[in-house]
Design an enzyme around this catalytic site. Structure first.
Site, PDB file in Angstrom:
ATOM      1  N   LYS A 216       0.948  -1.310   0.064  1.00 24.25           N
ATOM      2  CA  LYS A 216       0.113   0.058  -0.015  1.00 24.25           C
ATOM      3  C   LYS A 216       0.761   1.375   0.086  1.00 24.25           C
ATOM      4  O   LYS A 216       0.573   2.300  -0.767  1.00 24.25           O
ATOM      5  CB  LYS A 216      -0.902  -0.218   1.161  1.00 24.25           C
ATOM      6  CG  LYS A 216      -1.768   1.129   1.314  1.00 24.25           C
ATOM      7  CD  LYS A 216      -2.928   0.836   2.488  1.00 24.25           C
ATOM      8  CE  LYS A 216      -4.043   1.921   2.346  1.00 24.25           C
ATOM      9  NZ  LYS A 216      -5.017   1.487   3.696  1.00 24.25           N
ATOM     10  N   GLU A 222       9.806  -6.051   4.127  1.00 26.70           N
ATOM     11  CA  GLU A 222       9.793  -7.392   3.358  1.00 26.70           C
ATOM     12  C   GLU A 222       9.633  -7.294   2.227  1.00 26.70           C
ATOM     13  O   GLU A 222      10.441  -7.802   1.344  1.00 26.70           O
ATOM     14  CB  GLU A 222       8.809  -8.368   4.107  1.00 26.70           C
ATOM     15  CG  GLU A 222       9.276  -8.681   5.646  1.00 26.70           C
ATOM     16  CD  GLU A 222       8.620  -7.898   6.506  1.00 26.70           C
ATOM     17  OE1 GLU A 222       8.359  -8.115   7.742  1.00 26.70           O
ATOM     18  OE2 GLU A 222       8.005  -6.671   6.068  1.00 26.70           O
ATOM     19  N   GLY A 273      -5.423  -4.468   5.316  1.00 23.07           N
ATOM     20  CA  GLY A 273      -4.724  -5.232   4.589  1.00 23.07           C
ATOM     21  C   GLY A 273      -5.155  -6.650   4.623  1.00 23.07           C
ATOM     22  O   GLY A 273      -5.335  -7.206   3.381  1.00 23.07           O
ATOM     23  N   HIS A 390      -4.083 -37.459  10.111  1.00 17.76           N
ATOM     24  CA  HIS A 390      -2.936 -38.373  10.716  1.00 17.76           C
ATOM     25  C   HIS A 390      -1.787 -37.563  11.095  1.00 17.76           C
ATOM     26  O   HIS A 390      -0.638 -37.962  11.057  1.00 17.76           O
ATOM     27  CB  HIS A 390      -2.276 -38.848   9.255  1.00 17.76           C
ATOM     28  CG  HIS A 390      -3.274 -39.586   8.703  1.00 17.76           C
ATOM     29  ND1 HIS A 390      -3.171 -41.359   8.773  1.00 17.76           N
ATOM     30  CD2 HIS A 390      -4.554 -39.724   7.634  1.00 17.76           C
ATOM     31  CE1 HIS A 390      -4.302 -41.626   8.232  1.00 17.76           C
ATOM     32  NE2 HIS A 390      -4.884 -40.951   7.454  1.00 17.76           N
ATOM     33  N   LYS A 499       8.778  -4.482  14.245  1.00 19.36           N
ATOM     34  CA  LYS A 499       9.359  -3.739  12.835  1.00 19.36           C
ATOM     35  C   LYS A 499      10.256  -2.590  13.605  1.00 19.36           C
ATOM     36  O   LYS A 499      11.233  -2.525  12.854  1.00 19.36           O
ATOM     37  CB  LYS A 499       8.012  -3.237  12.019  1.00 19.36           C
ATOM     38  CG  LYS A 499       7.300  -4.254  11.411  1.00 19.36           C
ATOM     39  CD  LYS A 499       6.296  -3.637  10.650  1.00 19.36           C
ATOM     40  CE  LYS A 499       5.611  -4.615   9.782  1.00 19.36           C
ATOM     41  NZ  LYS A 499       4.398  -3.795   8.739  1.00 19.36           N
TER      42      LYS A 499
END
Length: 529
Positions: A216, A222, A273, A390, A499
């Protein structure tokens, strides 16, 4: 007075006290097996059809009295008014003073938004203006998507984003794989760990790859680290036309232009987001399934929006699910919920729902900033069936903690392999049954206590429309529990602190400077430098 301020916190509501008393007086020992034995109509009473989604709630630890009090709690905490404020475009994200209008992204252009209450009509004037911008952007994005779908020279589409700019589009492209255009491969890069991108790049060719940079602000650490590495790889491989092979999903057009990107699609500050795949962030979905498929995806979500907006609370599936979450979290003390989608294409649904719910409702203060004396978001986790059977189902059946399970099944398969789908459906039905009925064994080791709750969601088929409805259902369900808890489900300040600290620590890895750090961080930094 603004609608979002007219709120009563749930622990101050009379129904909250009555629910506590109900739990103490016997609801804590509710037995599903007895409930079904004494009420032949229980399945009909606790199941319902919503747009594209059928829900069976009958294997949950509730009865008519509990459900009635939960609905009273919703009324007393102003759930309907808070919902109406959202659909009116009021700024219910109070810490950031923003409206919450992801629902507008799937609102048909030809329809006029309707206010539920007179006091919201002024806010709706702005909504109407925003709706025109939404469709202008949507039309431009879908035209670009169609152009890319027709471009045989582009064989690989790489979405670079993180969080909501990755989880939603990735989940949707996987979920709708049977609708994806042939000749295109889709890849999703999110982790700043370079191993992820480095493993993908050797399988690509610069001349046949399109990179979508989804940020945005065009500053997400990152995402921009991965974007710069992708650009360097592209140029090192002889790629010259950045404008053709890179597009940006951002509001920071200038930063994208400085990067070399000419094609940008933006969105609005009222799009969070984790609610953004309906916006330009959904471009990889649109390229994958086409403009018509994307519009069907939006239409399914809109149908669920209208159900949530207009259905009476007692017949409103997002409301019933959200209130059930409150009942389990705050009265039974269940701290987690397992998501078990019995469809391989929905394998990223648990990861998506983790962000949707835990980032939205993982809060410890109310709207006024006061500490909460009750729990909020449960931990969400899961894997697709039958794989989960499982792995962790042992704990679900015989572990010491009771974990409500949410099964998702699809009636009709889109493959033709004989025998597979009946076996899959038999397994999901059997697991829900086994959790409830259990099995007594005097020896102990083969004793299944049973009476373990589950919800069962059914889609007729997994299509863009039904998938859109399923995700909108989950969005509104999170809204409901957050509204009852009187928290802001639409900020995420908890994401920020790590951050900020990372920006301080990164240069220290090179310099070795540990001044001012705690002993553990200093020791680990020295070990990793």
């Amino acid at each position: 007075m603004a609608l979002h301020l007219e709120r009563v916190r749930c622990d101050a509501a009379p129904a909250w006290v009555e629910l506590k008393d109900l739990y103490a007086e016997g609801a804590s020992a509710f037995d599903l097996r007895k409930a079904f034995a004494t009420d032949p109509q229980r399945f009909q009473s606790f199941s319902q059809q919503a747009p594209h989604v059928f829900a069976d709630l009958s294997k949950n630890l509730i009865d008519e009295a509990t459900q009635g009090l939960l609905l009273e709690l919703a009324e007393q905490t102003g759930l309907a008014q808070h919902r109406d404020a959202m659909f009116a475009g009021e700024k219910i994200n109070t810490t950031e003073q923003r409206a919450v209008m992801h629902w507008l992204l799937r609102y048909p252009q030809e329809k006029r938004p309707v206010a539920q209450v007179e006091s919201a009509r002024d806010a709706l004037k702005n909504v109407a203006n925003e709706l025109a911008e939404v469709h202008t952007t949507l039309d431009a994005m879908l035209a670009y998507a169609e152009k890319l779908r027709a471009d045989a020279a582009i064989t690989d589409v790489v979405n670079i984003g993180i969080g909501g700019s990755d989880l939603g589009p990735q989940m949707a492209v996987l979920a709708l794989d049977s609708f994806v255009t042939p000749g295109k491969r889709f890849h999703f890069i999110s982790n700043v760990d370079g191993h992820e991108l480095a493993a993908l790049l050797p399988r690509l060719k610069p001349e046949s790859t399109l990179f979508l940079i989804a940020s945005k602000t065009f500053t997400t650490a990152e995402t921009m680290t991965n974007a710069r590495s992708a650009k360097a790889w592209f140029e090192a491989g002889g790629g010259k036309d950045i404008a053709r092979h890179f597009a940006a999903l951002t509001t920071n057009v200038e930063a994208a232009k400085a990067f070399g990107i000419a094609t940008t699609f933006g969105f609005w500050d009222w799009v969070g987001g984790r609610y953004s795949m309906w916006s330009a962030i959904g471009l990889p979905i649109a390229i994958a399934i086409g403009a018509q498929g994307f519009r069907e995806f939006l239409a399914g979500a809109h149908a669920m929006d209208e159900h949530f907006r207009t259905a009476p609370l007692a017949e409103n599936l997002p409301v019933r699910l959200g209130l059930l979450d409150v009942w389990y979290r705050n009265f039974h003390g269940f701290t987690s919920r397992s998501i078990a989608p019995y469809h391989s294409a929905l394998r990223r649904l648990p990861a998506y729902l983790q962000q949707l719910e835990m980032e939205s409702n993982g809060k410890q203060v109310d709207l006024a900033g006061r500490p909460l004396p009750y729990g909020t978001s449960p931990v969400l986790w899961g894997e697709p069936g039958t794989n989960g059977q499982h792995a962790y189902f042992q704990m679900l059946h015989q572990g010491t903690d009771v974990v409500p399970v949410e099964f998702v099944a699809v009636k009709k398969a889109r493959h033709t392999l004989p025998g597979h789908h009946p076996a899959l459906l038999a397994n999901v039905l059997a697991q829900a049954q086994a959790l409830m009925v259990g099995k007594a064994d005097a020896g102990g080791h083969r004793n299944f206590p049973g009476n373990r709750p589950s919800t069962f969601l059914v889609l007729e088929e997994l299509t863009p429309e039904s998938f859109g409805a399923l995700i909108a259902l989950q969005e509104h369900r999170v809204f409901v529990s957050g509204a009852v808890w009187c928290i802001n489900s639409f900020d995420q300040w908890g994401v920020e602190l790590g951050k900020v600290l990372a920006k301080d620590i990164e240069p220290r890895l090179k310099s070795g400077d540990v001044a001012g750090l705690d002993g553990s961080t200093a020791g680990l930094l020295a070990r990793l430098s």
